[in-house]
Design an enzyme around this catalytic site. Structure first.
Site, mmCIF file in Angstrom:
data_model
loop_
_atom_site.group_PDB
_atom_site.id
_atom_site.type_symbol
_atom_site.label_atom_id
_atom_site.label_comp_id
_atom_site.label_asym_id
_atom_site.label_seq_id
_atom_site.Cartn_x
_atom_site.Cartn_y
_atom_site.Cartn_z
ATOM 1 N NE ARG A 90 9.402 3.158 0.604
ATOM 2 C CZ ARG A 90 8.318 2.654 1.285
ATOM 3 N NH1 ARG A 90 7.543 3.402 1.884
ATOM 4 N NH2 ARG A 90 8.374 1.495 1.333
ATOM 5 C CB SER A 128 0.666 3.687 3.046
ATOM 6 O OG SER A 128 0.614 4.220 1.752
#
Ligand code: PNS
Length: 159
Positions: A90, A128
């Protein structure tokens, strides 16, 4: 046949994970989304819940399946006769740790390669943990998680 493993905690699966699964499924013959234990994290969702959620969001892909393995990723790859590990990347903050893991896995088995898939910029902030933090405080997570599993994810935090 080009088989790959996409390992992770998937606690829970997010739109960022699904984007990596979708893009990887187009370039390999078969992809296994493998839930593994991350010794650095305490899971919120059970293995059964996580398998169910990933199955729900990947049912449309003919070449994707879901598995759970307790042990080293490299042992799972060997057991599955897979030489490709897919990791999503990311941001620079991910890089250092992922680099360390990839090198450690390479040391354990030099025949197995870790390939990094750059995140879609839309999801570069998404994790998450962020989903759980927002859900736990009653925020709207509908743009962060696949619609099929929205209810299951939220139900964990519903009073
Ligand atoms: O989604 P995560 O939590 O970033 O995934 C991390 C995971 C589960 C892929 C990682 O912790 C892992 O590979 N666990 C299995 C144990 C192992 O093989 N560790 C690496 C030794 S260097």
């Amino acid at each position: 046949m080009n088989k790959a493993i996409y390992p992770g905690s998937f606690d829970p699966v997010t739109k960022g994970h699904l984007d990596i699964i979708t893009r990887t499924s187009k370039i390999v013959d078969h992809l296994t989304v493998a839930i593994l234990k991350n010794p650095r994290k305490i899971a919120t969702y059970t293995i059964e819940d996580r398998i169910e959620m990933i199955e729900m969001v990947t049912s449309k892909f003919e070449n994707v399946d879901v598995a759970y393995f307790e042990g080293l990723l490299i042992d799972y790859a060997l057991q599955q006769d897979t030489k490709i590990i897919i990791k999503g990347l990311r941001a620079i903050s991910d890089f250092e740790f992922e680099f360390q893991m990839a090198l450690a896995n390479q040391k354990l088995n030099p025949d197995i390669e870790t390939l990094f898939m750059m995140t879609n910029s839309k999801y570069s902030y998404l994790s998450s943990s962020i989903v759980k933090e927002i859900a736990s405080m009653g925020g709207d997570i509908s743009s962060l998680v696949p619609p099929e599993v929205h209810y299951i994810i939220e139900s964990k935090f519903r009073k």
